[in-house]
Design a protein around this motif. Structure first.
Motif, mmCIF file in Angstrom:
data_model
loop_
_atom_site.group_PDB
_atom_site.id
_atom_site.type_symbol
_atom_site.label_atom_id
_atom_site.label_comp_id
_atom_site.label_asym_id
_atom_site.label_seq_id
_atom_site.Cartn_x
_atom_site.Cartn_y
_atom_site.Cartn_z
ATOM 1 N N GLY A 297 0.806 -1.208 0.000
ATOM 2 C CA GLY A 297 0.000 0.000 0.000
ATOM 3 C C GLY A 297 0.844 1.264 0.000
ATOM 4 N N PRO A 298 0.253 2.415 -0.238
ATOM 5 C CA PRO A 298 -1.152 2.530 -0.613
ATOM 6 C C PRO A 298 -1.442 2.142 -2.069
ATOM 7 C CG PRO A 298 -0.157 4.679 -0.550
ATOM 8 C CD PRO A 298 0.876 3.741 -0.050
ATOM 9 N N VAL A 299 -0.367 2.125 -2.907
ATOM 10 C CA VAL A 299 -0.571 1.778 -4.326
ATOM 11 C C VAL A 299 0.011 0.414 -4.656
ATOM 12 C CG1 VAL A 299 -0.080 2.465 -6.704
ATOM 13 C CG2 VAL A 299 -0.599 4.214 -5.003
ATOM 14 N N ASP A 300 1.151 0.101 -4.036
ATOM 15 C CA ASP A 300 1.857 -1.126 -4.364
ATOM 16 C C ASP A 300 1.243 -2.315 -3.634
ATOM 17 O OD1 ASP A 300 3.621 -3.050 -5.128
ATOM 18 O OD2 ASP A 300 5.295 -2.331 -3.890
ATOM 19 N N TRP A 301 0.478 -3.123 -4.373
ATOM 20 C CA TRP A 301 -0.129 -4.311 -3.803
ATOM 21 C C TRP A 301 0.320 -5.572 -4.546
ATOM 22 C CZ3 TRP A 301 -2.678 -4.420 0.722
ATOM 23 C CH2 TRP A 301 -3.074 -3.182 1.249
#
Length: 301
Positions: A297-301
């Motif tokens: 998170g917040p974007v890298d999943w």
């Protein structure tokens, strides 16, 4: 003499109705019980027991003291149990409530590692998209996303997710890309149908103004993965968290519908009932989640 021992001796005499049975219950001599009670009465400067040849009963003052003494003794017992439990290995049944989307995609894949690390814990994970009452419904903890409504619960932040409007490149080629929030009314919008209010998207305009967009019509689904699949297939624009769409965006299957809008951030929390200490099984699972999501998170999943 020890105050707790004096209290225990007195309370046991009241409970058992006499010194002989109290001594048997405590595993000490009758004379020792009598000394503890006499010492307590001397220290307090009050007679707590009426003594006759046939029976022993508390005085009015003794009865009032008995009620308070029981609370102190119970608290002391709970304190001893707390220390023992906090030093013991985590064990027992752990009941968890989690939203279906997050549970399927991000908890299910890591539960095996947790159970390997803590073999004495068994997990019952309930997937649903409704707000559960932890205590009344028998849950040890829950994973919640977004603003926390119940301030009485204890919470620990695990990570964050963004929330964006996404659609497929094919959709944008066919219908164009909305340039303003007002233009969303002219597009095919996909929304959750599982909870009241999900037919309204809460967005922030570039100016910082908070806006609401009604999404009734088109397709509604009570499952985020199904909404993502619908968006990928070109059926419309969906408003989803990054923990769902991140991989599809990385693969080029979807794009940000309005990249100029401020990014909406949502916290992801472990919440559990209030109390003076956390059960070892709950503490172990939360620590495990914090470690697992440290680089998520917040974007890298």
């Amino acid at each position: 003499m020890d105050r707790l021992t004096e209290m225990e001796a007195f309370a046991t005499v009241v409970d058992q109705g006499g010194f002989t049975d109290a001594a048997r219950k405590m595993g000490i001599s009758k004379s020792a019980v009598s000394k503890h009670v006499s010492s307590l009465e001397a220290r307090l400067g009050a007679r707590l027991l009426n003594r006759t040849t046939r029976r022993v009963s508390p005085t009015e003052i003794g009865l009032a003291y008995y009620d308070r003494a029981l609370r102190v003794l119970n608290d002391a017992g709970e304190a001893d149990a707390l220390v023992s439990s906090m030093q013991s290995d985590p064990s027992g049944l752990l009941r968890i409530s989690v939203a279906t989307d997050f549970g399927v995609n991000h908890l299910s894949p890591i539960l095996g590692s947790f159970l390997d690390e803590f073999p004495d814990i068994t997990v019952n994970m309930v997937l649903n998209n409704r707000y559960v009452e932890l205590i009344s419904e028998g849950f040890d903890m829950a994973i919640r996303i977004g603003e926390l409504e119940d301030s009485t619960l204890r919470a620990r932040k695990l990570t964050e997710t963004t929330k964006r409007m996404i659609a497929s490149p094919a959709y944008f080629q066919k219908y164009g890309r909305p340039q303003k929030i007002d233009e969303l009314n002219e597009h095919k919008l996909l929304h959750y149908s599982s909870q009241a209010g999900n037919a309204v998207w809460k967005l922030t305009a570039p100016s910082g103004e908070k806006r609401q967009v009604r999404t009734a019509g088109g397709l509604s689904v009570n499952d985020g993965q199904s909404l993502l699949n619908a968006a990928i297939s070109g059926l419309g624009i969906a408003y989803l968290p990054s923990f769902l769409y991140a991989q599809a965006m990385a693969d080029g299957l979807i794009e940000d519908a309005m990249p100029d809008l401020p990014v909406e951030m949502q916290g992801i929390y472990a919440v559990y009932p209030p109390g003076r200490f956390t059960q070892p099984k709950v503490r172990a699972f939360i620590d495990f989640l914090v470690h697992q999501f440290a680089e998520k998170g917040p974007v890298d999943w």
